[in-house]
Design an enzyme around this catalytic site. Sequence first.
Site, PDB file in Angstrom:
ATOM      1  CD  GLU A  33      42.116  46.984  34.819  1.00  0.00           C
ATOM      2  OE1 GLU A  33      41.133  46.098  35.332  1.00  0.00           O
ATOM      3  OE2 GLU A  33      41.757  48.030  34.197  1.00  0.00           O
ATOM      4  NE  ARG A 257      35.454  41.020  45.268  1.00  0.00           N
ATOM      5  CZ  ARG A 257      36.286  41.246  44.220  1.00  0.00           C
ATOM      6  NH1 ARG A 257      36.135  40.800  43.165  1.00  0.00           N
ATOM      7  NH2 ARG A 257      37.182  42.411  44.260  1.00  0.00           N
ATOM      8  CE  LYS A 267      42.580  46.728  41.040  1.00  0.00           C
ATOM      9  NZ  LYS A 267      43.537  46.250  40.147  1.00  0.00           N
TER      10      LYS A 267
END
Length: 553
Positions: A33, A257, A267
Amino acid sequence: MSEEKSLNFIEEIIEEDLKNGKYESITTRFPPEPNGYLHIGHAKSICLNFGLAKKYGGKTNLRFDDTNPVTEETEYVESIKGDVRWLGFEWANEFYASDYFEQLYQFAVKLIGKGLAYVDDSTSDEIAAQKGTPTTPGTRNRYAERSVEENLQLFTDMRAGKYADGEKVLRAKIDMASPNMLLRDPILYRIKHAHHHRTGDKWCIYPMYDFAHGQSDSIEKITHSICTLEFIPHRDLYDWCIEKLEIFPSHQYEFARLNMTYTVMSKRKLLQLVNEKHVNGWDDPRMSTISGMRRRGYTAEAIREFCDRIGVARRENLIDIGLLEFFVREHLNKIALRRMVVFDPLKLVITNYPDTVEMLHSENNPEDKNAGSREIPFSKELYIEREDFMENPPKKYFRLAPGQMVRLKSAYIIKCEEVIKDAAGTITEVRCTYIPESRSGSDTSGINVKGTLHWVSVAHAVTAEVRLYDRLFKVEDVAGAEGDFKDHINEDSLTVIGHAFAEPALLKDKADDRYQFIRKGYFILDKDSSTEKLVFNRTVTLKDTWAKEVKKG
Ligand code: ATP
Ligand code: MG
């Protein structure tokens, strides 16, 4: 014996799929994204997706998952592309989920036509209240009874901009009693009168993640759509949409992850560090971003090696950042040019050395014979490191002290004869004699010394700023630690040495050369350098000093 690495679970699935003829070749995607810079967790995903395609002769798309109009920026798109390329990967296609908006809209129309989606006028609070709980089923409202025709009209009107944000949503009609809450008539589209970085003001309805991601995968004929564990509950909806739309059957697979010690990797948090000026931008060398690591001097090879060695796990864990540093050190040892830089100078005068300059030679890198050698000017007045001299040394002190001998790296053996102090008692100079027959490479002195010191010639020294970095956070598990993550910031993570003295060879080196400053660590030239002043970042220390500190407590 060859070291055969065992397959990870995703490789096993792929090999099985290829063997069965389920797919002729594989296609993966990396779907960032564009709402921030990539971090080391993304590097893991990049290495995995591109690595699998490479290994099995398939291809990987770079797809910008830009379905949320509010947060995305073109700056991020460019940085992401730069980071993927820097890591050493090239995508087969550059796609944008927003390019599929029309197609996704048609998919939604198809679901409505099949009686599998409806327009709901409820508020978000009402929708939440009707959802039930994991142990009690939800209830459908009267909007679910709307006819196909009415839904088609309302959805067309939503697109046409007849309604305000939040006035209506499009929901899938699945199962309000499903144990998977995400199947309880999930929202597919919402109204958002917002400007999109690529489609501008063309759309005022935007698809939700769950009605964009799987469909985008399918449009691109992605065979193995790899994501992180938190998407496991989304898989049922992913499959439901593909099945009901009767489109290419992409499949979703989940892995753990990457989490690392002493850092954050979201982020949102990284953006906070930047905005609140805890760091100097996204590419601050202390950041877990790829651009930060690049600026710090980490190599793409080391990051790829790290990602490969940690493997693909199915359970969350916390990886020691020291492991990444290990791979960085291992690679830099092979490629870094050896240079001498004095951080805190103490003047050393060789009283029996003539008033001339001698050019000594030293290998650029003893690990790499092809790296050649350099000239180092040697003269009567040198700088050594202040901490390399002690007036009253303890036993087994092998550096310089009154009456003691050491070797100057790539040069001569010297002996300390006299210590000069100022009125305040601070040592300002040490006077030595040298042994002319002891020159490195042609030493016939027969003298053995235990200590070797780095040095620079005063008249030839180049000044430099040196930036030393420490962990950005004081606790191992930042995400798991109590309180706000910013409470754990290490306030001493940057030490600037304003005026170090470097050997002149550094002026001639190329901008992206890597260095080992002898006895000081690995360094890289920073972009803040100017013709007046060189600026270096310490990439990593020579040894893991942190581990020692932690043990000492
Ligand atoms: P963040 O929480 O940092 O914003 P994200 O998952 O929202 O991360 P995306 O841009 O949506 O970021 O992610 C792009 C791809 O990278 C996704 O496939 C995602 O699963 C993967 N990814 C993100 N973070 C990690 C991580 N820590 N480890 C492995 N893969 C990750
Ligand atoms: Mg995301």
